[in-house]
Design an enzyme around this catalytic site. Sequence first.
Site, mmCIF file in Angstrom:
data_model
loop_
_atom_site.group_PDB
_atom_site.id
_atom_site.type_symbol
_atom_site.label_atom_id
_atom_site.label_comp_id
_atom_site.label_asym_id
_atom_site.label_seq_id
_atom_site.Cartn_x
_atom_site.Cartn_y
_atom_site.Cartn_z
ATOM 1 N N HIS A 229 -7.878 -5.454 -0.522
ATOM 2 C CA HIS A 229 -6.620 -4.629 -0.163
ATOM 3 C C HIS A 229 -6.007 -5.282 1.147
ATOM 4 O O HIS A 229 -6.835 -5.588 2.159
ATOM 5 C CB HIS A 229 -7.067 -3.218 0.013
ATOM 6 C CG HIS A 229 -5.846 -2.367 0.063
ATOM 7 N ND1 HIS A 229 -4.815 -2.268 -0.909
ATOM 8 C CD2 HIS A 229 -5.271 -1.595 1.227
ATOM 9 C CE1 HIS A 229 -3.878 -1.349 -0.684
ATOM 10 N NE2 HIS A 229 -4.282 -0.868 0.780
ATOM 11 N N ASP B 250 -9.617 -5.173 -4.801
ATOM 12 C CA ASP B 250 -8.959 -3.880 -4.146
ATOM 13 C C ASP B 250 -9.155 -2.649 -5.256
ATOM 14 O O ASP B 250 -8.979 -2.787 -6.439
ATOM 15 C CB ASP B 250 -7.575 -4.238 -4.027
ATOM 16 C CG ASP B 250 -6.851 -3.157 -3.548
ATOM 17 O OD1 ASP B 250 -7.345 -1.994 -3.042
ATOM 18 O OD2 ASP B 250 -5.439 -3.116 -3.421
ATOM 19 N N SER C 127 0.891 -1.173 -0.088
ATOM 20 C CA SER C 127 0.174 -0.054 -0.041
ATOM 21 C C SER C 127 0.919 1.020 -0.157
ATOM 22 O O SER C 127 1.673 1.448 -0.905
ATOM 23 C CB SER C 127 -0.774 -0.036 1.197
ATOM 24 O OG SER C 127 -2.073 0.893 0.975
#
Length: 315
Positions: free
Chosen positions: A287, A255, A160
């Site tokens: 995610h 995601d 991320s």
Amino acid sequence: MDSSNSAEIAHDHSPFLKIYKDGRVERIAGTEIVPPSLDAQTGVESKDIVISPETGVSARLYIPKSTKESQKKLPLLVYFHGGGFCIETAFSPQYHNYVNSFVAEANVVAVSVEYRRAPEDPLPIAYDDSWAALKWVASHSEEWLKNYADFERVYFAGDSAGANIAHHMGLRMGTEGLVGLKLDGIVLVHPYFWGEEAIGGEATEAEKRVHVDRLWRFTFPATSGSDDPYINPAKDPKLGSLGCRRVLVCIAEKDLLRDRGWYYRELLEKSEWEGAVEVMEAPGEEHVFHLMNPTCENGKAMLKRIVSFIYQGED
């Protein structure tokens, strides 16, 4: 003094954090920490190191059990944790457990970087802290790294926001370089890239897009917006200067950032960069699913793919 300000919310960035009118920051997630340890199950040992007393930049170092049995130098992984640039730490349970498992599975030495977070320390501070950590790694001054790590086989990785950092550290390796480190590849897991214009499935997620835009501007008040090269690689003239020869991008089917991962590969392939980029997509996953459920089949498969990527081309 108006005590009501202490309870009034000025900015609500749930599920990450809330900012109150009196300036107080309440982190909703990613606040728990665990100490370094000798993991009984894997034999991986970890310890914490302060890199800069002035800024508080630090790291958690990991060595696998095999270092006790062999003098062979191992690949070095530098990991940057995620959390939207504002929550989580290198010392949180999920990151400690993940990097611990990674080190055991991949038989690598790892440095998990603890950078400063927004809003107290807004971007681009996290990038500068991460570069300072890499300079420290390149100095070869730490005993574990000096004794066990192969500085000619270095990998950057992150998830991320941490994947975003890993990408930018790869760019700085290409444009500035660091004597003492040879970057072989980067691994970007569910990378936090964005842009003003929606791509792919983002077009049907207007509310979520607003949230991502708001969070980016919150963590980087001086940003030019969602087309800032820090968040949108398509707008970065330096993209072709990536300082490694291989990239692995891991994405998840459900995601919101999925299409950005595919787009990143397309951008790299069209740039002046001469390396090879691979994409692995986890079907049916959200995610950072691998942090929430590391032993699920897709999580295990992703870890094995990353390990394979690190040792690709070696005897």
